[in-house]
Design a protein around this motif. Structure first.
Motif, short mmCIF file in Angstrom:
data_model
loop_
_atom_site.label_atom_id
_atom_site.label_comp_id
_atom_site.label_asym_id
_atom_site.label_seq_id
_atom_site.Cartn_x
_atom_site.Cartn_y
_atom_site.Cartn_z
N THR A 208 0.86 -1.19 0.00
CA THR A 208 0.00 0.00 0.00
C THR A 208 0.89 1.23 0.00
O THR A 208 1.87 1.29 0.74
CB THR A 208 -0.93 0.03 1.23
OG1 THR A 208 -0.14 0.00 2.44
CG2 THR A 208 -1.87 -1.16 1.22
N GLY A 209 0.55 2.20 -0.86
CA GLY A 209 1.37 3.39 -1.00
C GLY A 209 1.19 4.37 0.14
O GLY A 209 0.31 4.23 0.99
N GLY A 210 2.07 5.39 0.14
CA GLY A 210 2.01 6.44 1.14
C GLY A 210 3.40 6.85 1.55
O GLY A 210 4.41 6.40 0.99
N SER A 211 3.46 7.73 2.54
CA SER A 211 4.74 8.17 3.05
C SER A 211 5.38 7.10 3.92
O SER A 211 4.72 6.13 4.30
CB SER A 211 4.57 9.46 3.85
OG SER A 211 3.70 9.22 4.95
N ARG A 212 6.66 7.31 4.24
CA ARG A 212 7.32 6.36 5.14
C ARG A 212 6.61 6.36 6.49
O ARG A 212 6.34 7.41 7.07
CB ARG A 212 8.79 6.74 5.33
CG ARG A 212 9.58 5.68 6.11
CD ARG A 212 11.02 6.06 6.26
NE ARG A 212 11.21 7.12 7.26
CZ ARG A 212 12.39 7.68 7.55
NH1 ARG A 212 13.47 7.30 6.87
NH2 ARG A 212 12.48 8.62 8.47
N ALA A 235 9.66 1.89 7.72
CA ALA A 235 10.32 2.65 8.79
C ALA A 235 11.72 2.99 8.33
O ALA A 235 12.19 2.50 7.28
CB ALA A 235 10.35 1.83 10.08
N ALA A 236 12.41 3.82 9.08
CA ALA A 236 13.78 4.20 8.69
C ALA A 236 14.64 2.95 8.49
O ALA A 236 15.39 2.84 7.52
CB ALA A 236 14.39 5.12 9.72
N THR A 250 19.26 -5.62 7.03
CA THR A 250 18.38 -4.51 7.40
C THR A 250 17.95 -3.75 6.16
O THR A 250 18.78 -3.41 5.31
CB THR A 250 19.10 -3.55 8.36
OG1 THR A 250 19.45 -4.25 9.56
CG2 THR A 250 18.21 -2.37 8.71
N LEU A 251 16.65 -3.51 6.04
CA LEU A 251 16.11 -2.65 4.99
C LEU A 251 16.13 -1.21 5.47
O LEU A 251 15.74 -0.92 6.61
CB LEU A 251 14.67 -3.06 4.65
CG LEU A 251 14.48 -4.34 3.85
CD1 LEU A 251 12.99 -4.69 3.79
CD2 LEU A 251 15.04 -4.20 2.45
N ASN A 252 16.58 -0.30 4.61
CA ASN A 252 16.65 1.11 4.94
C ASN A 252 15.72 1.88 4.00
O ASN A 252 15.97 1.94 2.79
CB ASN A 252 18.08 1.62 4.80
CG ASN A 252 19.05 0.80 5.65
OD1 ASN A 252 19.13 0.97 6.85
ND2 ASN A 252 19.77 -0.11 5.00
N PHE A 253 14.66 2.47 4.56
CA PHE A 253 13.68 3.21 3.77
C PHE A 253 13.90 4.71 3.96
O PHE A 253 13.75 5.23 5.07
CB PHE A 253 12.25 2.86 4.22
CG PHE A 253 11.83 1.45 3.91
CD1 PHE A 253 11.28 1.13 2.68
CD2 PHE A 253 11.97 0.45 4.86
CE1 PHE A 253 10.88 -0.17 2.39
CE2 PHE A 253 11.59 -0.86 4.59
CZ PHE A 253 11.04 -1.17 3.35
N VAL A 255 13.07 8.81 3.56
CA VAL A 255 11.84 9.60 3.56
C VAL A 255 11.39 9.80 2.11
O VAL A 255 12.20 10.09 1.22
CB VAL A 255 12.07 10.96 4.24
CG1 VAL A 255 10.84 11.86 4.09
CG2 VAL A 255 12.41 10.75 5.72
N GLY A 256 10.11 9.61 1.85
CA GLY A 256 9.60 9.77 0.49
C GLY A 256 8.20 9.20 0.37
O GLY A 256 7.64 8.69 1.35
N THR A 257 7.67 9.27 -0.83
CA THR A 257 6.34 8.72 -1.10
C THR A 257 6.49 7.42 -1.87
O THR A 257 7.12 7.37 -2.93
CB THR A 257 5.50 9.72 -1.93
OG1 THR A 257 5.36 10.93 -1.18
CG2 THR A 257 4.11 9.15 -2.20
N TYR A 258 5.91 6.37 -1.32
CA TYR A 258 5.99 5.04 -1.92
C TYR A 258 4.67 4.74 -2.62
O TYR A 258 3.59 5.15 -2.17
CB TYR A 258 6.29 3.99 -0.85
CG TYR A 258 7.65 4.16 -0.22
CD1 TYR A 258 8.74 3.46 -0.69
CD2 TYR A 258 7.83 5.05 0.84
CE1 TYR A 258 10.00 3.62 -0.12
CE2 TYR A 258 9.08 5.23 1.41
CZ TYR A 258 10.16 4.51 0.93
OH TYR A 258 11.41 4.69 1.49
N ASN A 259 4.77 4.02 -3.75
CA ASN A 259 3.58 3.68 -4.53
C ASN A 259 3.40 2.16 -4.55
O ASN A 259 4.37 1.39 -4.45
CB ASN A 259 3.72 4.20 -5.97
CG ASN A 259 3.68 5.72 -6.01
OD1 ASN A 259 2.62 6.33 -5.95
ND2 ASN A 259 4.85 6.34 -6.10
#
Length: 332
Positions: A208-212, A235-236, A250-253, A255-259
């Motif tokens: 599901t899209g949205g911000s972090r 999350a960060a 570790t996954l590093n996300f 800041v941004g908008t995800y689709n």
């Protein structure tokens, strides 16, 4: 503290009638290492004892714990062997290449022997991940003839460039190349850390899209055939798991908008193999695991705890040599 004798050095030259200088075996620098504790707690109900009496659950637990203990010690030794801290730069040969893959090969193993100089005696083994091993034994000449003996059968050990090869999927894997991103304006997700699991592909799918912090994702280690977790909030940082256990990755996300059409695929693992001389590593462990049990009448079960204490250590130099007994090989 782990004692380690220093070397007497070369012989002294002396003219006839001149006494030799009296020397004693000098004390070595005392390396330090931490004692580790690993164990397992098991609950065995009376019902399970009766239901599995024909199969002897105690014997099966013992068998599995013995295997798990050996694997834990194996992972600890590989961890200290592949830690670059304290090694000269010439003992770390890094050839991972994101453009033109450099895999473990005969010539790579030969180059791995170079840092030992003229101290080529007592070569112990190469420890490599099974995936790197099969790249190695798949080498062929211009006539498509294998350069090495085939894969081991029934415990056989093959040699490459004169060195025995041991397979262990506890050899570390990392993903230094940013995953290939797809979909609508995907933010740049990265993967950090190392894993000692047999993973060579990571797929992250935004559900599901949205911000972090609002967008959710799922991830897979087999190309999407199965998903380890789903509907996870971005999350960060997020520590990836396999079967509920941490992988070390570790996954590093950012800041941004995800689709919802964003995907991230990483298929370029970096393998770390290690070339070892005999007596370059040390494992001290308690004579036998400590086993304690307590009866829990409220649950009609027995709680069994097994603990083992051990020290895994890499010597600063191989015994009787002037150089470290370890060479780290990093490759595709």
């Amino acid at each position: 503290a782990i004692p380690h004798f220093n070397l007497l050095g070369d012989l002294d030259d002396a003219a006839e009638g001149v006494p030799l200088t009296v020397a004693t075996l000098p004390d070595g620098v005392r390396d330090e290492a931490s004692v580790s504790r690993s164990g397992k707690a098991i609950r065995l109900s009376d019902w399970k004892k009766m239901a599995e009496a024909f199969a002897d659950p105690y014997a099966e637990y013992t068998r599995q714990l013995n295997v798990a203990t050996g694997r834990r010690w194996d992972r600890s030794l590989i961890s200290v062997a592949t830690t670059p801290t304290g090694l000269p730069s010439r003992h770390i040969i890094a050839r991972f290449n994101s453009g033109t893959p450099v895999k473990l090969s005969w010539s790579f193993v030969v180059d791995g022997r170079r840092p030992f100089g003229d101290e080529q005696e007592n070569l112990g083994m190469i420890v490599c991940h099974s995936k790197a091993f099969f790249d190695l034994v798949a080498e062929v000449d211009t006539q498509q003839r294998p350069l090495h003996a085939g894969p081991p059968v029934d415990g056989d050990i093959i040699r490459v460039a004169g060195v025995p090869v041991m397979l262990s999927d506890r050899a570390p894997i990392s993903f230094p190349v940013a995953p290939t991103a797809a979909g609508t304006t995907p933010p740049a997700v990265t993967i950090t850390g190392e894993t000692t699991l047999a993973l060579d592909t990571v797929l992250v799918d935004i559900q599901t899209g949205g911000s972090r912090g609002t967008a959710t994702f799922q991830y897979s280690f087999d190309g999407g055939l199965t998903w380890s977790e789903s509907a996870v909030l971005t999350a960060a940082t997020y520590e990836m798991k396999l079967n509920g256990m941490p992988t070390g990755l570790t996954l590093n996300f950012p800041v941004g908008t995800y689709n919802a059409d964003n995907t991230y695929t990483s298929t370029q693992p970096k393998f770390t193999s290690v070339l070892l001389k005999q007596r370059s590593l040390l494992l001290w462990h308690s004579t036998k695991p400590l086993v304690e049990s307590v009866r829990e009448p409220l649950t009609d079960s027995e709680l069994i705890a097994v603990n083992t204490y051990y020290v895994a250590h890499r010597f600063r130099r191989a015994v009787a040599d002037t150089r470290p007994g370890v060479v780290i090989l990093r490759h595709n």
